[in-house]
Enzyme design. Structure first.
Site: not given
Ligand code: E4P
Length: 215
Positions: A83
């Site tokens: 990521k």
């Molecule tokens: C996914 O890859 C993200 O890290 C995640 O969905 C973030 O979600 P949030 O906005 O609830 O922290």
């Protein structure tokens, strides 16, 4: 639509994976920190549970640092996808990593322009954060629709991940928008199974079945 489970909790992942509908996992530094465990140990254990892409995020902010970190993390297991944040440095890193065969998930995307750049940089997955857009009163699903259209129009290999999902209606809207993947918190995935009429239906069938004469 593929389902990823959006958590670093191995017990939740194990349970969700046992339901037979989970294709991968996404984590981020916040989710990792919630578990209070070593990063590498957690990611490697998740990879041993799930036969699919497991996203692990870099924390360096410069391209060289991200690439260095990504190479190390990617060496832990074949399922790992790196990521990378949606920044100029991140896109430089993504391009280098693609050339090396390391798969990336471009994270923190909030607009179709950012998604277009991330696709051009070779991101395998483009994570658009719908819940955080909703939080500021922005129209999140329009970004998903535009990003899906953009990928179709130009024939990019990238897939859209609907991220930051908060409730089951986000899934219905993602489906309508033709999103390739949704990354879903465990509690929301659990809610998706439920309908009161299913429970009532099972109860009635069992009550009627009990009245059937059995030889
Ligand atoms: C996914 O890859 C993200 O890290 C995640 O969905 C973030 O979600 P949030 O906005 O609830 O922290």
């Amino acid at each position: 639509m593929k389902f990823f489970v959006d958590t670093a909790n191995v017990n939740s992942i194990r349970e969700a994976y046992s339901w037979g509908v989970v294709d991968g996992v996404t984590t981020n530094p916040t989710l990792i920190s919630k578990e209070g465990r070593d990063f590498k140990e957690t990611i490697v254990e998740i990879c041993s549970v799930v036969d699919g892409p497991v996203s692990a995020e870099v924390v360096n902010l410069d391209a060289e640092g991200m690439v260095r970190e990504a190479r190390e993390i990617a060496s832990w297991h074949k399922n790992i996808v790196i990521k990378i944040p949606m920044t100029k440095e991140g896109m430089r890193a993504a391009k280098t990593l693609k050339a090396e065969g390391i798969r990336t998930n471009i994270t923190l995307i909030f607009s179709p322009n950012q998604a277009l750049i991330a696709a051009k940089a070779g991101g395998m997955f483009l994570s658009v954060f719908v819940g955080r857009l909703d939080d500021i009163g922005a129209e999140s699903m329009g970004v998903i629709r535009d990003t899906v259209d953009m990928i179709d129009t130009y024939g990019f290999d990238s897939e859209v991940i609907v991220a930051s999902i908060r409730h089951p209606m986000h899934l219905v809207e993602s489906m309508r928008a033709g999103a390739h993947i949704a990354t879903i918190p465990f509690a929301v995935l659990d809610q998706m199974f439920k309908h009161p009429l299913t429970d009532i239906g099972i109860e009635r069938f069992l009550a009627d079945w009990a009245k059937v004469p059995k030889g």
